[in-house]
Design an enzyme around this catalytic site. Structure first.
Site, short mmCIF file in Angstrom:
data_model
loop_
_atom_site.label_atom_id
_atom_site.label_comp_id
_atom_site.label_asym_id
_atom_site.label_seq_id
_atom_site.Cartn_x
_atom_site.Cartn_y
_atom_site.Cartn_z
N ASN A 64 0.81 -1.22 0.00
CA ASN A 64 0.00 0.00 0.00
C ASN A 64 0.84 1.27 0.00
O ASN A 64 0.32 2.37 0.13
CB ASN A 64 -0.94 0.01 1.20
CG ASN A 64 -0.20 0.15 2.52
OD1 ASN A 64 1.02 -0.02 2.57
ND2 ASN A 64 -0.91 0.45 3.59
N GLU B 75 3.30 2.07 2.24
CA GLU B 75 3.94 2.36 3.52
C GLU B 75 5.39 1.88 3.51
O GLU B 75 5.73 0.90 2.85
CB GLU B 75 3.17 1.71 4.66
CG GLU B 75 1.79 2.31 4.88
CD GLU B 75 1.03 1.62 6.01
OE1 GLU B 75 1.59 0.67 6.60
OE2 GLU B 75 -0.11 2.02 6.28
N ARG C 287 11.29 26.46 -0.94
CA ARG C 287 10.76 27.65 -1.62
C ARG C 287 9.47 28.16 -0.97
O ARG C 287 9.05 29.28 -1.24
CB ARG C 287 10.52 27.35 -3.11
CG ARG C 287 11.80 27.30 -3.92
CD ARG C 287 11.57 26.82 -5.33
NE ARG C 287 11.34 25.38 -5.39
CZ ARG C 287 11.21 24.69 -6.51
NH1 ARG C 287 11.27 25.32 -7.68
NH2 ARG C 287 11.02 23.39 -6.48
N HIS D 27 17.35 27.66 0.15
CA HIS D 27 16.78 28.67 -0.75
C HIS D 27 16.68 30.02 -0.05
O HIS D 27 16.81 31.07 -0.70
CB HIS D 27 15.40 28.20 -1.22
CG HIS D 27 14.80 29.10 -2.26
ND1 HIS D 27 15.32 29.25 -3.51
CD2 HIS D 27 13.70 29.90 -2.21
CE1 HIS D 27 14.58 30.10 -4.20
NE2 HIS D 27 13.60 30.52 -3.44
N ASP E 69 17.97 37.30 -11.05
CA ASP E 69 16.92 38.18 -10.56
C ASP E 69 17.44 38.91 -9.33
O ASP E 69 18.54 38.62 -8.83
CB ASP E 69 15.63 37.42 -10.24
CG ASP E 69 15.83 36.26 -9.28
OD1 ASP E 69 16.50 36.46 -8.24
OD2 ASP E 69 15.34 35.16 -9.55
N LYS F 246 13.73 40.60 -14.06
CA LYS F 246 12.81 39.53 -14.45
C LYS F 246 11.40 39.81 -13.94
O LYS F 246 11.22 40.29 -12.82
CB LYS F 246 13.29 38.20 -13.88
CG LYS F 246 12.41 37.00 -14.17
CD LYS F 246 12.75 35.85 -13.25
CE LYS F 246 12.26 36.11 -11.84
NZ LYS F 246 12.48 34.93 -10.95
N ARG G 266 7.33 37.86 -14.02
CA ARG G 266 6.49 36.72 -14.40
C ARG G 266 5.19 37.24 -14.98
O ARG G 266 4.63 38.22 -14.50
CB ARG G 266 6.22 35.82 -13.19
CG ARG G 266 7.48 35.15 -12.66
CD ARG G 266 7.17 34.15 -11.56
NE ARG G 266 8.39 33.57 -11.03
CZ ARG G 266 9.00 32.51 -11.55
NH1 ARG G 266 8.50 31.93 -12.61
NH2 ARG G 266 10.11 32.04 -11.00
N ASP H 271 22.75 30.57 -9.43
CA ASP H 271 21.48 30.40 -8.71
C ASP H 271 21.64 29.25 -7.74
O ASP H 271 22.62 28.49 -7.81
CB ASP H 271 20.35 30.11 -9.69
CG ASP H 271 19.01 30.68 -9.23
OD1 ASP H 271 18.88 30.95 -8.02
OD2 ASP H 271 18.10 30.84 -10.07
N ASP I 222 15.01 24.25 -11.51
CA ASP I 222 13.92 23.29 -11.49
C ASP I 222 13.47 23.00 -12.93
O ASP I 222 13.99 22.10 -13.58
CB ASP I 222 12.77 23.81 -10.63
CG ASP I 222 11.72 22.75 -10.32
OD1 ASP I 222 11.80 21.64 -10.91
OD2 ASP I 222 10.83 23.01 -9.52
#
Length: 319
Positions: A40, A42, A99, A133, A173, A196, A198, A224, A228
């Site tokens: 299962n 575990e 993060r 981080h 950044d 930078k 987003r 950095d 990711d």
């Protein structure tokens, strides 16, 4: 009074190669451990050696599947606590959920704090980690945190391959400027920053804008703590080439490399991506321009100092 036992080193299943390398640096072997998954899902752990009165070090990097790696380490720590270990240090080369170190908006968790609470509740006395981080995560754990830095390993590799008179260190950044400053000091190179933003309407889309600093005809090293999916760093590299950079090298401690990182790295004009082996770099990448540097000597040195009640601080002088 009994003599102090040698430190005992235990490996989870997420990155056994790193644990074996640390053991080799220490001149010892990993404690035989049985770790299996039940039907299962575990996890069951049992050690095949006595740990009573020993300083125990549990190596587990939080790699994919990350939640399984974390749970396995918690179970390993609990087993040591119940077997009367003298002390338990968790070696977490890559600290999961780092993060999520603060709330960005309402009704969000601070998962990095939860991670620290879980390790403490399981029985960990100390955390040994590399390049968190955010530095404030050290304060989330109610006990010693030895925060090591891979910058000297990475920077010396770059400095030995590139003409330093042509080198510019670049922060991808504003949040990484402090890290980049350390590189500048070590390599005697100027600093540049990629501004930078987003896209608020498109999830995970990164747009790199102006470059602050002189990069034309320079070899730029983008630094950095982790890569990711590769979106941020590849967008930053494109901005540098657009401003006339001769070459771009990327250096990061942790190569998380989640999809679609492999394709982004492959299609990028970056000449070299440099990581440490805090995480296993997927063999499927198959990229000649990926270089992986070892952190086992650094971690093994910290283990020796902790076991001897020495100074881990001296290992930070190369920062």
């Amino acid at each position: 009074m009994s003599a102090l036992r040698e430190p005992l080193l235990f490996a989870g299943r997420s990155h056994p190669e790193l644990a074996e390398a640390i053991a080799a640096e220490l001149g010892t072997t990993l404690v035989p451990t049985k770790a299996v998954d039940f039907a299962n899902g575990e996890i069951y752990v049992r050690y095949h050696a006595s740990v009573r009165g020993a300083d125990c070090f549990v190596v587990q990097s939080h790699t994919a599947p990350i939640n399984k790696a974390i749970m396995e380490q918690l179970i390993m720590v609990d087993a040591l606590k119940r077997a009367s270990a003298r002390s338990i240090t968790v070696i977490v080369p890559f600290y999961g959920y780092a993060r999520q170190d603060r709330k960005h908006s309402g009704r969000e968790p601070i998962s990095a704090r939860l991670m620290a609470d879980l390790l403490k509740a399981a029985g960990a006395h100390r955390i040994l980690t590399v390049d968190l981080h955010a530095d404030q995560i050290q304060g989330f754990f109610d006990g010693p945190v030895d925060h090591l830095f891979a910058m000297p390993v990475l920077a010396d590799h770059v400095g030995g391959r590139v003409d330093r008179d042509r080198l510019t260190v670049v922060s991808p950044d504003a949040g990484r400027v402090r890290v980049a400053d350390g590189w500048c000091d070590r390599l005697g190179a100027p600093l540049a920053i990629v501004h930078k933003r987003r896209d608020k309407d498109v999830a995970h889309k990164v747009t790199a804008h102006e470059v602050v600093g002189e990069v034309r005809d320079r070899v730029c090293v983008l630094v950095d703590d982790m890569i990711d999916t590769g979106g941020t760093i590849c967008a930053a590299a494109e901005a540098l080439f657009a401003q006339g950079a001769r070459d771009v090298i990327v250096a990061a401690t942790h190569g998380v490399l989640s999809d679609p990182a492999a394709d982004r790295l492959k299609n990028s004009a970056v000449s070299e991506f440099i990581f440490t082996d805090t995480l296993p770099v997927p063999a499927a990448l198959g990229l000649d321009k990926v270089t992986v540097l070892p952190v086992a000597p650094l971690l093994a040195s910290a283990v020796r100092e902790i076991h001897r009640n020495g100074s881990v601080t001296r290992l930070l002088r190369g920062r």
